[in-house]
Scaffold this motif. Structure first.
Motif, mmCIF file in Angstrom:
data_model
loop_
_atom_site.group_PDB
_atom_site.id
_atom_site.type_symbol
_atom_site.label_atom_id
_atom_site.label_comp_id
_atom_site.label_asym_id
_atom_site.label_seq_id
_atom_site.Cartn_x
_atom_site.Cartn_y
_atom_site.Cartn_z
ATOM 1 N N VAL A 142 -8.351 -6.886 5.053
ATOM 2 C CA VAL A 142 -7.268 -6.194 5.744
ATOM 3 C C VAL A 142 -7.210 -4.753 5.271
ATOM 4 C CG1 VAL A 142 -4.779 -6.084 6.119
ATOM 5 C CG2 VAL A 142 -5.934 -8.309 6.061
ATOM 6 N N ASP A 143 -7.329 -3.846 6.191
ATOM 7 C CA ASP A 143 -7.328 -2.409 5.907
ATOM 8 C C ASP A 143 -6.193 -1.751 6.702
ATOM 9 O OD1 ASP A 143 -7.984 0.179 5.195
ATOM 10 O OD2 ASP A 143 -9.878 0.252 6.316
ATOM 11 N N GLY A 144 -5.069 -1.505 6.074
ATOM 12 C CA GLY A 144 -4.798 -1.791 4.701
ATOM 13 C C GLY A 144 -3.303 -2.070 4.578
ATOM 14 N N LEU A 145 -2.840 -2.086 3.345
ATOM 15 C CA LEU A 145 -1.447 -2.419 3.059
ATOM 16 C C LEU A 145 -0.484 -1.379 3.621
ATOM 17 C CD1 LEU A 145 0.602 -4.258 1.748
ATOM 18 C CD2 LEU A 145 0.181 -3.112 -0.440
ATOM 19 N N THR A 146 -0.867 -0.122 3.635
ATOM 20 C CA THR A 146 0.000 0.915 4.213
ATOM 21 C C THR A 146 0.283 0.613 5.681
ATOM 22 O OG1 THR A 146 -0.784 2.613 2.681
ATOM 23 C CG2 THR A 146 0.236 3.371 4.720
ATOM 24 N N GLY A 147 -0.743 0.196 6.414
ATOM 25 C CA GLY A 147 -0.547 -0.164 7.814
ATOM 26 C C GLY A 147 0.332 -1.387 7.972
ATOM 27 N N VAL A 148 0.167 -2.379 7.074
ATOM 28 C CA VAL A 148 1.025 -3.570 7.110
ATOM 29 C C VAL A 148 2.471 -3.182 6.843
ATOM 30 C CG1 VAL A 148 1.516 -5.785 6.010
ATOM 31 C CG2 VAL A 148 -0.855 -5.113 6.428
ATOM 32 N N ASN A 149 2.677 -2.313 5.852
ATOM 33 C CA ASN A 149 4.026 -1.831 5.542
ATOM 34 C C ASN A 149 4.683 -1.198 6.764
ATOM 35 O OD1 ASN A 149 3.633 -2.533 2.827
ATOM 36 N ND2 ASN A 149 2.946 -0.488 2.271
ATOM 37 N N ASN A 150 3.959 -0.282 7.392
ATOM 38 C CA ASN A 150 4.498 0.431 8.549
ATOM 39 C C ASN A 150 4.800 -0.514 9.700
ATOM 40 O OD1 ASN A 150 4.269 2.854 7.149
ATOM 41 N ND2 ASN A 150 2.278 3.357 8.037
ATOM 42 N N ALA A 151 3.905 -1.495 9.905
ATOM 43 C CA ALA A 151 4.101 -2.453 10.997
ATOM 44 C C ALA A 151 5.336 -3.317 10.747
ATOM 45 C CB ALA A 151 2.861 -3.325 11.159
ATOM 46 N N ALA A 152 5.542 -3.731 9.492
ATOM 47 C CA ALA A 152 6.687 -4.579 9.167
ATOM 48 C C ALA A 152 7.996 -3.820 9.319
ATOM 49 C CB ALA A 152 6.551 -5.115 7.745
ATOM 50 N N LEU A 153 8.025 -2.576 8.857
ATOM 51 C CA LEU A 153 9.252 -1.792 8.978
ATOM 52 C C LEU A 153 9.530 -1.452 10.434
ATOM 53 C CD1 LEU A 153 11.542 -0.494 7.408
ATOM 54 C CD2 LEU A 153 10.143 1.569 7.151
ATOM 55 N N GLY A 169 14.892 -4.356 3.185
ATOM 56 C CA GLY A 169 14.769 -5.674 2.576
ATOM 57 C C GLY A 169 14.124 -6.691 3.497
ATOM 58 N N ILE A 170 14.503 -6.670 4.774
ATOM 59 C CA ILE A 170 13.915 -7.606 5.744
ATOM 60 C C ILE A 170 12.421 -7.331 5.903
ATOM 61 C CG2 ILE A 170 13.912 -8.342 8.153
ATOM 62 C CD1 ILE A 170 16.934 -7.660 8.193
ATOM 63 N N ALA A 171 12.058 -6.061 6.033
ATOM 64 C CA ALA A 171 10.650 -5.695 6.195
ATOM 65 C C ALA A 171 9.847 -6.059 4.951
ATOM 66 C CB ALA A 171 10.537 -4.197 6.489
ATOM 67 N N GLN A 172 10.430 -5.825 3.792
ATOM 68 C CA GLN A 172 9.756 -6.159 2.534
ATOM 69 C C GLN A 172 9.471 -7.649 2.447
ATOM 70 O OE1 GLN A 172 11.625 -6.249 -1.704
ATOM 71 N NE2 GLN A 172 11.028 -4.126 -1.336
ATOM 72 N N GLN A 173 10.423 -8.464 2.885
ATOM 73 C CA GLN A 173 10.232 -9.911 2.859
ATOM 74 C C GLN A 173 9.107 -10.341 3.793
ATOM 75 O OE1 GLN A 173 11.680 -12.253 0.824
ATOM 76 N NE2 GLN A 173 10.119 -13.562 1.756
ATOM 77 N N SER A 177 5.872 -12.363 2.388
ATOM 78 C CA SER A 177 5.545 -13.678 2.957
ATOM 79 C C SER A 177 4.123 -13.701 3.500
ATOM 80 C CB SER A 177 6.541 -14.033 4.066
ATOM 81 O OG SER A 177 7.850 -14.160 3.561
ATOM 82 N N LEU A 178 3.719 -12.610 4.155
ATOM 83 C CA LEU A 178 2.362 -12.528 4.690
ATOM 84 C C LEU A 178 1.328 -12.567 3.570
ATOM 85 C CD1 LEU A 178 0.301 -12.034 6.952
ATOM 86 C CD2 LEU A 178 0.743 -9.581 6.699
ATOM 87 N N LYS A 181 1.035 -16.021 1.989
ATOM 88 C CA LYS A 181 0.324 -16.953 2.862
ATOM 89 C C LYS A 181 -1.178 -16.712 2.792
ATOM 90 C CE LYS A 181 -0.498 -19.927 6.172
ATOM 91 N NZ LYS A 181 -0.428 -21.384 5.903
ATOM 92 N N LEU A 182 -1.594 -15.462 2.832
ATOM 93 C CA LEU A 182 -3.018 -15.147 2.809
ATOM 94 C C LEU A 182 -3.640 -15.467 1.454
ATOM 95 C CD1 LEU A 182 -2.987 -11.783 4.797
ATOM 96 C CD2 LEU A 182 -3.958 -13.959 5.549
ATOM 97 N N CYS A 183 -2.890 -15.268 0.373
ATOM 98 C CA CYS A 183 -3.430 -15.530 -0.967
ATOM 99 C C CYS A 183 -3.386 -17.005 -1.329
ATOM 100 C CB CYS A 183 -2.657 -14.716 -2.007
ATOM 101 S SG CYS A 183 -2.990 -12.938 -1.982
ATOM 102 N N ASP A 184 -2.288 -17.688 -0.998
ATOM 103 C CA ASP A 184 -2.085 -19.060 -1.457
ATOM 104 C C ASP A 184 -2.334 -20.117 -0.385
ATOM 105 O OD1 ASP A 184 -1.251 -17.896 -3.845
ATOM 106 O OD2 ASP A 184 0.868 -17.943 -3.284
#
Length: 285
Positions: A142-153, A169-173, A177-178, A181-184
C-alpha cells in the motif's frame, strides 16, 4: 494416520517509512524480483517509480507485478472555488457547523476497502479475490499511509474546511482498524509505505521519527503491528535502509540491526523461506 503438511508461514508485515525521495516505492522492485506475487495499491503517485525499477534498466515488467491505482476524490475547481468563497465569507464558528453537501464524492476510502475485498488488476484486467483470502506467497503493498490518512479524513468530513476533534477521532479509528485487519487478519505479506514526522515518545520521552498519520495517539501504536519497521534513507545519490537509528521508532525480526543496509527485500524473503514460507512454482503457460 499420515502427518498433515504444515501450513505455510504467514507473510511478514513490513513498514517502510522515510522522507519523500528515499526509495520506498522503488525498493518494491526487489520484492517482485524475489518471486513473491506483488499487488501494488496506489493512493499516491508512486507507480511510475516502481515500473521504472524495471524499465529504466531496459527490463520487462515481470508478470508477478499487479497494480491498482485509486482515483482521487472527484472535486472540481468550481467546488474548490465555492469552498474558498465560504472560507472568505463566513466566520470560524459558522464554518465549523457547516457540512459538505458533496461529501458523498469523497469516497476514496470506500473504494480502497472495495479493492481489498476483490483486487482487480489494472494491468491485466483480472480479479484476484479478497486480500484476506490470499496465500502467504502474495504481497499487498500500500502506497502509502499519507493517502490512507487523507482518504479516511475525507470520508468523515468531505471538503469541510474546519475539522472537529471528533472528526479526527473517527477518521483515526478507521485507519487503525484497517491496519489491524491487514496486519492481523491476512496471511499475505503486507508492506506499508509511509512518510515520517517527529513525534513525542510518550513512553521513553524525547522526540522520535514515526510514521506520519492522523493525530498523535495513533503513531506510537503502529510499530507494534509490524514485524519490521525500517527507515529509508537517501545518502546523496544512494539509498539505504536503517534498522539501528535511535532517533526513530524502529524494529526488525528479519534483518540485521544496521544503519546501512541495502534497500532490498531479498534478505527478508530468504529469512521467511528459511523459517517455513513457501512460494508456489509458476503454473505453465
Amino acid at each position: 494416520m499420515a502427518d498433515l503438511p504444515l501450513p505455510s508461514l504467514a507473510g511478514p508485515n513490513i513498514l517502510l517509512m522515510g522522507p519523500a525521495g528515499s526509495g520506498k516505492t522503488h525498493s518494491l522492485g526487489t520484492l517482485v524480483e524475489s518471486g513473491v506475487e506483488v499487488f501494488y495499491l496506489g493512493l499516491e503517485a508512486g507507480l511510475e517509480s516502481l515500473l521504472g525499477y524495471f524499465t529504466d534498466r531496459g527490463k520487462p515488467v515481470p508478470p508477478n507485478l499487479h497494480y491498482h491505482v485509486l482515483k482521487a476524490p472527484d472535486t472540481s475547481f468550481l467546488d474548490m472555488a465555492d469552498s474558498a468563497t465560504k472560507i472568505n465569507t463566513y466566520n470560524l464558528e459558522a464554518l465549523a457547523k457547516m457540512n459538505d453537501p458533496n461529501r458523498s464524492r469523497h469516497n476514496q476510502f470506500i473504494s480502497l476497502l472495495t479493492v481489498l475485498s476483490n483486487f482487480t488488476c489494472q494491468r491485466d484486467g483480472k480479479s484476484y479475490g479478497a486480500v484476506n483470502d490470499w496465500h502467504p506467497s502474495r504481497a499487498l503493498a500500500v502506497d502509502g499511509l499519507t493517502g490512507v490518512n487523507n482518504a479516511a479524513l475525507s470520508l468523515v468530513v468531505g471538503g469541510k474546511p474546519v475539522r472537529s476533534q471528533s472528526d479526527w477521532g473517527i477518521a483515526q479509528q478507521q485507519v487503525e482498524s484497517l491496519l489491524r485487519k491487514l496486519c492481523d487478519g491476512c496471511s499475505c505479506w503486507f508492506i506499508l509505505l509511509a512518510h515520517v514526522e517527529r513525534e513525542q515518545d510518550q513512553v521513553l520521552g524525547g522526540v522520535k521519527l514515526m510514521a506520519s498519520t492522523l493525530g498523535k495517539a495513533l503513531a506510537p501504536k503502529i510499530p507494534a503491528m509490524f514485524s519490521d519497521v525500517i527507515l529509508t534513507v537517501r545518502d546523496v545519490k544512494t539509498w539505504k535502509w536503517d534498522t539501528a537509528n535511535s532517533q526513530a521508532d524502529l524494529k526488525t525480526r528479519n534483518l540485521d540491526i544496521s544503519g546501512s543496509l541495502p534497500p532490498s527485500f531479498a534478505p527478508i524473503v530468504a529469512k521467511w523461506l528459511a523459517r517455513g514460507g513457501t512460494i508456489p512454482s509458476p503454473k505453465p503457460a
